[in-house]
Design a protein around this motif. Structure first.
Motif, PDB file in Angstrom:
ATOM      1  N   ARG A  95     -12.098 -10.846 -16.744  1.00 21.49           N
ATOM      2  CA  ARG A  95     -11.233  -9.785 -17.265  1.00 21.49           C
ATOM      3  C   ARG A  95     -10.857  -8.740 -16.221  1.00 21.49           C
ATOM      4  NH1 ARG A  95     -15.104 -10.080 -21.417  1.00 21.49           N
ATOM      5  NH2 ARG A  95     -16.018  -8.076 -20.780  1.00 21.49           N
ATOM      6  N   VAL A  96     -11.558  -8.723 -15.104  1.00 17.58           N
ATOM      7  CA  VAL A  96     -11.253  -7.732 -14.065  1.00 17.58           C
ATOM      8  C   VAL A  96      -9.828  -7.951 -13.562  1.00 17.58           C
ATOM      9  CG1 VAL A  96     -11.790  -6.928 -11.737  1.00 17.58           C
ATOM     10  CG2 VAL A  96     -13.641  -7.448 -13.333  1.00 17.58           C
ATOM     11  N   ARG A  97      -9.025  -6.915 -13.618  1.00 10.00           N
ATOM     12  CA  ARG A  97      -7.637  -7.036 -13.174  1.00 10.00           C
ATOM     13  C   ARG A  97      -7.586  -7.017 -11.651  1.00 10.00           C
ATOM     14  NH1 ARG A  97      -3.138  -3.549 -16.077  1.00 10.00           N
ATOM     15  NH2 ARG A  97      -1.986  -4.940 -14.686  1.00 10.00           N
ATOM     16  N   THR A  98      -6.986  -8.042 -11.109  1.00  6.34           N
ATOM     17  CA  THR A  98      -6.861  -8.141  -9.651  1.00  6.34           C
ATOM     18  C   THR A  98      -5.398  -8.276  -9.239  1.00  6.34           C
ATOM     19  OG1 THR A  98      -7.239 -10.528  -9.818  1.00  6.34           O
ATOM     20  CG2 THR A  98      -9.160  -9.144  -9.331  1.00  6.34           C
ATOM     21  N   ASP A  99      -4.475  -7.905 -10.125  1.00  7.39           N
ATOM     22  CA  ASP A  99      -3.055  -8.077  -9.814  1.00  7.39           C
ATOM     23  C   ASP A  99      -2.552  -7.045  -8.804  1.00  7.39           C
ATOM     24  OD1 ASP A  99      -3.283  -5.954 -11.551  1.00  7.39           O
ATOM     25  OD2 ASP A  99      -1.810  -6.687 -13.002  1.00  7.39           O
ATOM     26  N   ASP A 100      -3.424  -6.085  -8.397  1.00 10.21           N
ATOM     27  CA  ASP A 100      -3.013  -5.167  -7.333  1.00 10.21           C
ATOM     28  C   ASP A 100      -3.311  -5.754  -5.955  1.00 10.21           C
ATOM     29  OD1 ASP A 100      -5.733  -4.997  -7.701  1.00 10.21           O
ATOM     30  OD2 ASP A 100      -5.842  -2.809  -7.572  1.00 10.21           O
ATOM     31  N   ASN A 101      -3.908  -6.964  -5.933  1.00 14.75           N
ATOM     32  CA  ASN A 101      -4.136  -7.695  -4.697  1.00 14.75           C
ATOM     33  C   ASN A 101      -3.317  -8.980  -4.713  1.00 14.75           C
ATOM     34  OD1 ASN A 101      -6.713  -6.814  -2.862  1.00 14.75           O
ATOM     35  ND2 ASN A 101      -6.905  -6.071  -4.952  1.00 14.75           N
ATOM     36  N   TYR A 102      -2.819  -9.396  -3.567  1.00 12.47           N
ATOM     37  CA  TYR A 102      -2.124 -10.682  -3.532  1.00 12.47           C
ATOM     38  C   TYR A 102      -2.330 -11.352  -2.181  1.00 12.47           C
ATOM     39  CZ  TYR A 102       1.701  -8.466  -0.866  1.00 12.47           C
ATOM     40  OH  TYR A 102       2.446  -7.817   0.090  1.00 12.47           O
ATOM     41  N   PHE A 103      -2.215 -12.680  -2.202  1.00 14.88           N
ATOM     42  CA  PHE A 103      -2.406 -13.511  -1.011  1.00 14.88           C
ATOM     43  C   PHE A 103      -1.092 -14.179  -0.666  1.00 14.88           C
ATOM     44  CE2 PHE A 103      -6.413 -13.188  -3.211  1.00 14.88           C
ATOM     45  CZ  PHE A 103      -7.328 -12.938  -2.198  1.00 14.88           C
ATOM     46  N   SER A 104      -0.777 -14.215   0.615  1.00 12.09           N
ATOM     47  CA  SER A 104       0.471 -14.813   1.060  1.00 12.09           C
ATOM     48  C   SER A 104       0.285 -15.447   2.430  1.00 12.09           C
ATOM     49  CB  SER A 104       1.576 -13.759   1.120  1.00 12.09           C
ATOM     50  OG  SER A 104       2.757 -14.301   1.696  1.00 12.09           O
ATOM     51  N   THR A 105       0.989 -16.555   2.656  1.00 14.38           N
ATOM     52  CA  THR A 105       0.975 -17.189   3.975  1.00 14.38           C
ATOM     53  C   THR A 105       2.077 -16.637   4.874  1.00 14.38           C
ATOM     54  OG1 THR A 105       2.349 -18.979   3.113  1.00 14.38           O
ATOM     55  CG2 THR A 105      -0.044 -19.328   3.092  1.00 14.38           C
ATOM     56  N   GLU A 106       2.862 -15.690   4.370  1.00 14.39           N
ATOM     57  CA  GLU A 106       3.921 -15.087   5.171  1.00 14.39           C
ATOM     58  C   GLU A 106       3.386 -13.867   5.937  1.00 14.39           C
ATOM     59  OE1 GLU A 106       7.388 -14.172   2.946  1.00 14.39           O
ATOM     60  OE2 GLU A 106       7.577 -16.172   2.071  1.00 14.39           O
ATOM     61  N   HIS A 107       3.524 -13.895   7.229  1.00 13.80           N
ATOM     62  CA  HIS A 107       3.109 -12.807   8.123  1.00 13.80           C
ATOM     63  C   HIS A 107       1.673 -12.343   7.850  1.00 13.80           C
ATOM     64  CE1 HIS A 107       7.233 -12.614   9.457  1.00 13.80           C
ATOM     65  NE2 HIS A 107       7.649 -12.430   8.226  1.00 13.80           N
ATOM     66  N   PRO A 108       0.720 -13.261   7.840  1.00 11.73           N
ATOM     67  CA  PRO A 108      -0.669 -12.859   7.564  1.00 11.73           C
ATOM     68  C   PRO A 108      -1.249 -11.938   8.631  1.00 11.73           C
ATOM     69  CG  PRO A 108      -0.592 -15.120   8.365  1.00 11.73           C
ATOM     70  CD  PRO A 108       0.829 -14.702   8.114  1.00 11.73           C
ATOM     71  N   GLU A 109      -0.652 -11.949   9.836  1.00 14.04           N
ATOM     72  CA  GLU A 109      -1.198 -11.151  10.933  1.00 14.04           C
ATOM     73  C   GLU A 109      -1.167  -9.650  10.648  1.00 14.04           C
ATOM     74  OE1 GLU A 109       3.162 -11.460  11.449  1.00 14.04           O
ATOM     75  OE2 GLU A 109       1.583 -12.940  11.084  1.00 14.04           O
ATOM     76  N   SER A 110      -0.337  -9.214   9.707  1.00 14.64           N
ATOM     77  CA  SER A 110      -0.238  -7.784   9.403  1.00 14.64           C
ATOM     78  C   SER A 110      -0.941  -7.413   8.096  1.00 14.64           C
ATOM     79  CB  SER A 110       1.238  -7.366   9.327  1.00 14.64           C
ATOM     80  OG  SER A 110       1.917  -8.098   8.305  1.00 14.64           O
ATOM     81  N   ALA A 111      -1.655  -8.353   7.498  1.00 17.06           N
ATOM     82  CA  ALA A 111      -2.328  -8.101   6.226  1.00 17.06           C
ATOM     83  C   ALA A 111      -3.603  -7.282   6.422  1.00 17.06           C
ATOM     84  CB  ALA A 111      -2.654  -9.427   5.544  1.00 17.06           C
ATOM     85  N   ASP A 112      -4.173  -6.799   5.312  1.00 15.29           N
ATOM     86  CA  ASP A 112      -5.429  -6.054   5.375  1.00 15.29           C
ATOM     87  C   ASP A 112      -6.595  -6.973   5.740  1.00 15.29           C
ATOM     88  OD1 ASP A 112      -4.028  -3.809   4.561  1.00 15.29           O
ATOM     89  OD2 ASP A 112      -4.494  -4.110   2.440  1.00 15.29           O
ATOM     90  N   TYR A 113      -6.558  -8.191   5.178  1.00 15.01           N
ATOM     91  CA  TYR A 113      -7.621  -9.168   5.404  1.00 15.01           C
ATOM     92  C   TYR A 113      -7.002 -10.527   5.709  1.00 15.01           C
ATOM     93  CZ  TYR A 113     -10.550  -5.738   2.980  1.00 15.01           C
ATOM     94  OH  TYR A 113     -11.198  -4.587   2.605  1.00 15.01           O
ATOM     95  N   PHE A 114      -7.753 -11.339   6.451  1.00 13.08           N
ATOM     96  CA  PHE A 114      -7.365 -12.718   6.705  1.00 13.08           C
ATOM     97  C   PHE A 114      -8.298 -13.641   5.914  1.00 13.08           C
ATOM     98  CE2 PHE A 114      -7.050 -10.639  11.078  1.00 13.08           C
ATOM     99  CZ  PHE A 114      -5.752 -10.179  10.864  1.00 13.08           C
ATOM    100  N   VAL A 115      -7.740 -14.650   5.281  1.00 14.62           N
ATOM    101  CA  VAL A 115      -8.527 -15.650   4.559  1.00 14.62           C
ATOM    102  C   VAL A 115      -8.084 -17.024   5.035  1.00 14.62           C
ATOM    103  CG1 VAL A 115      -9.279 -16.535   2.323  1.00 14.62           C
ATOM    104  CG2 VAL A 115      -8.609 -14.125   2.541  1.00 14.62           C
TER     105      VAL A 115
END
Length: 254
Positions: A226-246
């Motif tokens: 039930r924990v809302r996580t829609d304020d986080n998202y994962f993308s393969t576009e320009h990952p070098e500028s993201a907060d985290y790398f996965v």
């Protein structure tokens, strides 16, 4: 599930579910991402499980879930809080690694930056995986978590190129995701509060006093789903500028 209400303390080193804030939601987001790569027949190893909430969450989706950590205190908390037939926790010594080709998937979230020898970490993870097994591993972006924040529990932060280069020596990197926060102000606010709390012990005590008064909702059935996580998202576009790398990786010995 048998549960015992155990008091957890926030120090800045590990996330605890009582926080229910930006940092907690971003951590749970990674475990929710892992659901896409497991099934009910999978054996899962969660390396750096902390107090076990992520291992517990994923245990509902796999045949067996094992959480390991070097902290006696964290594992003791996990064992008291989360008890299921297919779930176990262990304190581990990197020099006496107990697993060999046992797991279909390994999760290792926000551990890489805490260790002085990441190559050793990757080698023991590789030994734990079955052939063609998968690893999901994450680390913060040095441009976000580097000199500006100076997190005392981090040994080193990495750029995306450095991270992929080191992990790629041990695994086939199948996908590179960037994790971002939709509401940037929430990230800045939580960084500021956490930074002050780690700098001034009195503020950390006040924060933990507030946490201790919260109901332990995370022990309720279905809480993590039930924990809302829609304020986080994962993308393969320009990952070098993201907060985290996965990174989604695969062991391939053929």
């Amino acid at each position: 599930m048998k549960s015992k209400s155990e008091k957890l303390y926030f120090t800045g080193e590990r996330i605890i579910p009582e926080l229910e804030n930006y940092f907690f939601r971003e951590h749970i987001s990674r475990y929710k991402l892992a659901i896409k790569y497991i099934n009910e027949g999978s054996d899962l190893l969660d390396v750096g499980c902390g107090n076990g909430y992520g291992t517990f969450f994923l245990s509902s989706y796999v045949r067996r879930a094992v959480g390991v950590d070097i902290s006696d205190e964290a594992v003791a908390q996990a064992e008291k809080l989360y008890q299921l037939p297919n779930l176990s926790f262990q304190v581990i010594d990197k020099n006496k690694w107990p697993f060999a080709e046992e797991f279909d998937i390994v999760t290792c979230f926000e551990v890489f930056e805490h260790v002085s020898d990441p190559e050793n970490l990757l080698e023991i993870i590789r030994k734990s995986l079955k052939n063609r097994g998968h690893l999901l591993i994450s680390t913060p972006n040095i441009d976000v978590f580097g000199e500006k924040l100076r997190i005392p529990f981090h040994f080193k932060e990495y750029s995306l190129r450095e991270f992929v280069d080191i992990v790629g020596r041990f695994f086939v990197v199948k996908a590179v995701f960037g994790q971002r926060q939709k509401k940037a102000w929430q990230k800045k606010w939580n960084f500021w509060i956490s930074g002050l709390a780690m700098k001034f012990p009195i503020l950390m005590r006040i924060l933990n006093w507030q946490i201790s008064r919260k109901p332990k909702r995370y022990l309720e059935p279905g809480y993590f789903e039930r924990v809302r996580t829609d304020d986080n998202y994962f993308s393969t576009e320009h990952p070098e500028s993201a907060d985290y790398f996965v990174l989604l990786c695969q062991k391939n010995t053929t």
